[in-house]
Scaffold this motif. Structure first.
Motif, PDB file in Angstrom:
ATOM      1  N   VAL A   1     -10.989 -10.168   0.372  1.00  0.00           N
ATOM      2  CA  VAL A   1     -10.270 -10.869  -0.481  1.00  0.00           C
ATOM      3  C   VAL A   1     -10.579 -10.497  -2.191  1.00  0.00           C
ATOM      4  N   ALA A   2     -11.988 -10.339  -2.237  1.00  0.00           N
ATOM      5  CA  ALA A   2     -12.303 -10.049  -3.511  1.00  0.00           C
ATOM      6  C   ALA A   2     -11.846  -8.401  -3.969  1.00  0.00           C
ATOM      7  N   SER A   3     -11.779  -7.430  -3.000  1.00  0.00           N
ATOM      8  CA  SER A   3     -11.195  -6.276  -3.235  1.00  0.00           C
ATOM      9  C   SER A   3      -9.557  -6.345  -3.486  1.00  0.00           C
ATOM     10  N   TRP A   4      -9.144  -7.069  -2.712  1.00  0.00           N
ATOM     11  CA  TRP A   4      -7.508  -7.187  -2.915  1.00  0.00           C
ATOM     12  C   TRP A   4      -7.308  -8.162  -4.302  1.00  0.00           C
ATOM     13  N   ARG A   5      -7.963  -8.957  -4.719  1.00  0.00           N
ATOM     14  CA  ARG A   5      -8.020  -9.506  -6.009  1.00  0.00           C
ATOM     15  C   ARG A   5      -8.078  -8.676  -7.162  1.00  0.00           C
ATOM     16  N   LEU A   6      -8.756  -7.628  -7.022  1.00  0.00           N
ATOM     17  CA  LEU A   6      -9.281  -6.643  -7.885  1.00  0.00           C
ATOM     18  C   LEU A   6      -8.223  -5.531  -8.076  1.00  0.00           C
ATOM     19  N   GLY A   7      -7.064  -5.903  -7.184  1.00  0.00           N
ATOM     20  CA  GLY A   7      -5.748  -4.837  -7.241  1.00  0.00           C
ATOM     21  C   GLY A   7      -5.805  -3.847  -6.174  1.00  0.00           C
ATOM     22  N   ALA A   8      -6.522  -3.726  -5.335  1.00  0.00           N
ATOM     23  CA  ALA A   8      -6.447  -2.999  -4.020  1.00  0.00           C
ATOM     24  C   ALA A   8      -5.712  -3.177  -3.191  1.00  0.00           C
ATOM     25  N   GLY A   9      -5.284  -4.511  -2.993  1.00  0.00           N
ATOM     26  CA  GLY A   9      -4.208  -4.890  -2.073  1.00  0.00           C
ATOM     27  C   GLY A   9      -3.087  -5.343  -2.572  1.00  0.00           C
ATOM     28  N   ARG A  10      -2.120  -6.275  -1.755  1.00  0.00           N
ATOM     29  CA  ARG A  10      -0.926  -6.654  -2.297  1.00  0.00           C
ATOM     30  C   ARG A  10      -0.578  -7.972  -1.471  1.00  0.00           C
ATOM     31  N   ALA A  11      -0.046  -8.940  -2.119  1.00  0.00           N
ATOM     32  CA  ALA A  11       0.320 -10.163  -1.811  1.00  0.00           C
ATOM     33  C   ALA A  11       1.667 -10.064  -0.826  1.00  0.00           C
ATOM     34  N   ARG A  12       2.699  -9.236  -1.419  1.00  0.00           N
ATOM     35  CA  ARG A  12       3.729  -8.861  -0.757  1.00  0.00           C
ATOM     36  C   ARG A  12       4.025  -7.540  -0.606  1.00  0.00           C
ATOM     37  N   GLN A  13       4.977  -7.250   0.225  1.00  0.00           N
ATOM     38  CA  GLN A  13       5.011  -5.747   0.607  1.00  0.00           C
ATOM     39  C   GLN A  13       5.622  -4.932  -0.469  1.00  0.00           C
ATOM     40  N   GLN A  14       6.419  -5.488  -1.369  1.00  0.00           N
ATOM     41  CA  GLN A  14       6.911  -4.714  -2.570  1.00  0.00           C
ATOM     42  C   GLN A  14       5.884  -4.684  -3.556  1.00  0.00           C
ATOM     43  N   ASP A  15       4.770  -5.399  -3.719  1.00  0.00           N
ATOM     44  CA  ASP A  15       3.940  -5.079  -4.756  1.00  0.00           C
ATOM     45  C   ASP A  15       3.009  -3.805  -4.878  1.00  0.00           C
ATOM     46  N   PRO A  16       2.734  -3.473  -6.074  1.00  0.00           N
ATOM     47  CA  PRO A  16       1.989  -2.031  -6.355  1.00  0.00           C
ATOM     48  C   PRO A  16       0.623  -2.479  -5.968  1.00  0.00           C
ATOM     49  N   VAL A  17      -0.246  -1.181  -5.741  1.00  0.00           N
ATOM     50  CA  VAL A  17      -1.536  -1.367  -5.739  1.00  0.00           C
ATOM     51  C   VAL A  17      -2.175  -0.410  -6.484  1.00  0.00           C
ATOM     52  N   GLN A  18      -3.407  -0.614  -6.999  1.00  0.00           N
ATOM     53  CA  GLN A  18      -4.215   0.156  -7.691  1.00  0.00           C
ATOM     54  C   GLN A  18      -5.042   1.005  -6.933  1.00  0.00           C
ATOM     55  N   ALA A  19      -5.022   2.460  -7.202  1.00  0.00           N
ATOM     56  CA  ALA A  19      -5.555   3.337  -6.150  1.00  0.00           C
ATOM     57  C   ALA A  19      -6.959   3.422  -6.584  1.00  0.00           C
ATOM     58  N   GLY A  20      -7.625   2.994  -7.813  1.00  0.00           N
ATOM     59  CA  GLY A  20      -8.963   3.039  -8.063  1.00  0.00           C
ATOM     60  C   GLY A  20      -9.567   1.817  -7.816  1.00  0.00           C
ATOM     61  N   ALA A  21      -8.904   0.696  -7.468  1.00  0.00           N
ATOM     62  CA  ALA A  21      -9.554  -0.664  -7.392  1.00  0.00           C
ATOM     63  C   ALA A  21     -10.350  -0.863  -5.987  1.00  0.00           C
ATOM     64  N   GLY A  22     -11.304  -1.673  -6.146  1.00  0.00           N
ATOM     65  CA  GLY A  22     -12.112  -1.744  -4.999  1.00  0.00           C
ATOM     66  C   GLY A  22     -13.477  -2.277  -5.236  1.00  0.00           C
ATOM     67  N   ILE A  23     -14.363  -2.298  -4.168  1.00  0.00           N
ATOM     68  CA  ILE A  23     -15.729  -2.520  -4.273  1.00  0.00           C
ATOM     69  C   ILE A  23     -16.636  -1.563  -3.357  1.00  0.00           C
ATOM     70  N   GLU A  24     -17.616  -1.074  -4.163  1.00  0.00           N
ATOM     71  CA  GLU A  24     -18.882  -0.336  -3.499  1.00  0.00           C
ATOM     72  C   GLU A  24     -19.774  -1.389  -3.361  1.00  0.00           C
ATOM     73  N   ILE A  25     -20.097  -1.193  -1.794  1.00  0.00           N
ATOM     74  CA  ILE A  25     -21.516  -2.027  -1.531  1.00  0.00           C
ATOM     75  C   ILE A  25     -22.793  -1.185  -1.393  1.00  0.00           C
ATOM     76  N   HIS A  26     -23.834  -1.784  -2.311  1.00  0.00           N
ATOM     77  CA  HIS A  26     -25.038  -1.012  -2.333  1.00  0.00           C
ATOM     78  C   HIS A  26     -26.296  -1.586  -1.294  1.00  0.00           C
ATOM     79  N   ALA A  27     -25.824  -2.761  -0.802  1.00  0.00           N
ATOM     80  CA  ALA A  27     -26.814  -3.461  -0.044  1.00  0.00           C
ATOM     81  C   ALA A  27     -26.255  -3.852   1.485  1.00  0.00           C
ATOM     82  N   VAL A  28     -26.824  -3.985   2.426  1.00  0.00           N
ATOM     83  CA  VAL A  28     -26.270  -4.292   3.728  1.00  0.00           C
ATOM     84  C   VAL A  28     -27.223  -5.455   4.586  1.00  0.00           C
ATOM     85  N   PRO A  29     -26.597  -6.137   5.343  1.00  0.00           N
ATOM     86  CA  PRO A  29     -27.523  -7.110   5.986  1.00  0.00           C
ATOM     87  C   PRO A  29     -28.551  -6.283   6.718  1.00  0.00           C
TER      88      PRO A  29
END
Length: 431
Positions: free
Chosen positions: A349-377
């Motif tokens: 959801v955080a990545s989507w809110r940054l612009g990587a995803g869309r709420a409706r099929q016709q919405d644009p997306v940002q190609a560079g948006a998203g999240i890098e993860i530097h630590a894992v469980p």
């Protein structure tokens, strides 16, 4: 034209928890596609199916009726066996990108008809469109040429495949009948069977970041789809895979392309590599390739060669620069401890809110948006350590993305290192 049934009668049958007659299923799917059955009537039937279910024979007939609503493809003209993969979708699920060229490097054809993202789950076509020049839309003739020459195609499905499903899916989306196993299974399998592939491997995700949150539901969906494929003469198996935390270390279109190329170069995160290898082995064995050493094909450059040829064949520049977001924000640890959990849904959801995803099929997306993860469980964490880097072209999106990430991971000061680490991404195999 005198209609064979009345929509009200068909709705009543399922409302009253009875089995739909096979010819009634044929009629209602066809009549809805033709516009004879109204949206509100199909909504009522979808809700009756949601509440009262369908048996194996009903689901199989419903699936076939949706296939019959449009055109079908076949790959018999190819000199190669065909095999395909479908994922039910998750966070950081970039597996199709390294998988298709890896399998194609063994002389097997992979006709991967893919979709775009909606909500927190990413779309394969959105990811690939981050590559300069790459085209998702191909004619059937061009698709066949690339499959014969290169072996792998990842492209948009034509509008002629199972049009009843496209119409019904849009209706289910606005009537709260999406998460219904008979309708999910028939939706996925009508398109996959209509594609005409000889073998199909299903990647059924389970966990907070997946469509199916509970393992019992994911298992039922996998079993239903395997049965549908088998009944239709398609060699079908399913892997249940973990989506409790994101797959890999990137979420977002260009970021996931970069990580996929790392996998094709013999590196990349271990969970992405393990799942790519597991699915590749299933696809190749279903296509008749015995004991393939797919790990070696990732290391020796064969898979990378296939990737570059596949991207070039669809107009892309495999060596071109990927888009980079204009703004970044780092999230750091507030305390020492061990990261014991990471919620895939919160990160998605955080990545989507940054612009990587869309709420409706016709919405644009940002190609560079998203999240890098530097630590894992399982990782030991020190206060001030970088945990995530957020990317977007619109920095006013950071606050809402951070709201989603808060509570999306746990750092436990008392836990032992390794607590919460992912044991294996593949949970089970269903055939």
């Amino acid at each position: 034209m005198v209609e064979a049934y009345d929509a009200v009668d068909v709705i009543r049958i399922k409302r009253d928890r009875q089995k739909l007659p096979m010819d009634a299923i044929d009629w209602v799917v066809d009549a809805y596609t033709r516009g004879v059955v109204a949206d509100e009537q199909m909504s009522a039937l979808a809700m009756a199916i949601f509440l009262n279910g369908m048996d194996r024979e009903e689901i199989a007939r419903w699936t076939q009726a949706m296939i019959n609503s449009g055109e079908t493809m076949n790959f018999r003209a190819l000199s190669k066996a065909t095999t395909d993969k479908h994922s039910t979708g998750g966070v950081g699920d970039k597996i199709t990108l390294p998988l298709a060229p890896l399998v194609a490097s063994y002389g097997v054809a992979v006709p991967q008809l893919s979709g775009r993202g909606l909500g927190h789950t990413g779309g394969t076509l959105d990811k690939l469109e981050a590559i300069p020049g790459w085209q998702a839309d191909l004619t059937n003739d061009r698709m066949m040429e690339i499959l014969e020459d290169v072996g792998a195609v990842i492209c948009a499905a034509g509008s002629g495949l199972a049009p009843a499903d496209k119409k019904l899916y849009a209706l289910r989306d606005i009537t709260s009948t999406v998460d219904c196993i008979p309708l999910i299974a028939s939706s996925i399998m009508s398109k996959k069977i209509a594609e005409g592939t000889g073998a199909l491997v299903l990647d059924v995700k389970v966990g907070p970041g997946a469509f199916m949150k509970k393992e019992a539901d994911a298992r039922e969906l996998a079993r239903t789809m395997v049965d549908l494929g088998t009944d239709a003469g398609v060699n079908t198996v399913a892997l249940l895979t973990d989506m409790s935390r994101p797959l890999g270390l990137t979420v977002g279109n260009a970021l996931e392309v970069r990580e996929s190329v790392e996998v094709l170069a013999g590196g990349g995160p271990s969970d992405v590599v393990r799942l790519t290898v597991a699915l590749a082995k299933e696809m190749l064995e279903a296509a008749g390739v015995k004991d393939p050493d797919v790990e070696e094909a990732l290391k020796d450059g064969r898979a990378m060669d296939s990737w570059k040829r596949m991207i070039s064949a669809q107009g892309g520049d495999p060596d071109g620069p990927l888009p980079v977001a204009t703004d970044t924000h780092e999230v750091t640890a507030d305390e020492d401890g061990v990261m014991t959990e990471m919620d895939a849904l919160a990160v998605g959801v955080a990545s989507w809110r940054l612009g990587a995803g869309r709420a409706r099929q016709q919405d644009p997306v940002q190609a560079g948006a998203g999240i890098e993860i530097h630590a894992v469980p399982g990782d030991k964490i020190t206060k001030g350590q970088k945990l995530f880097t957020l990317h977007t072209d619109t920095p006013d999106r950071f606050d809402r993305a951070l709201d989603s990430l808060r509570g999306g991971y746990t750092i436990d000061p008392q836990a032992a290192e390794g607590t919460g680490a992912r044991d294996d991404v593949v949970l089970d195999r269903i055939s």
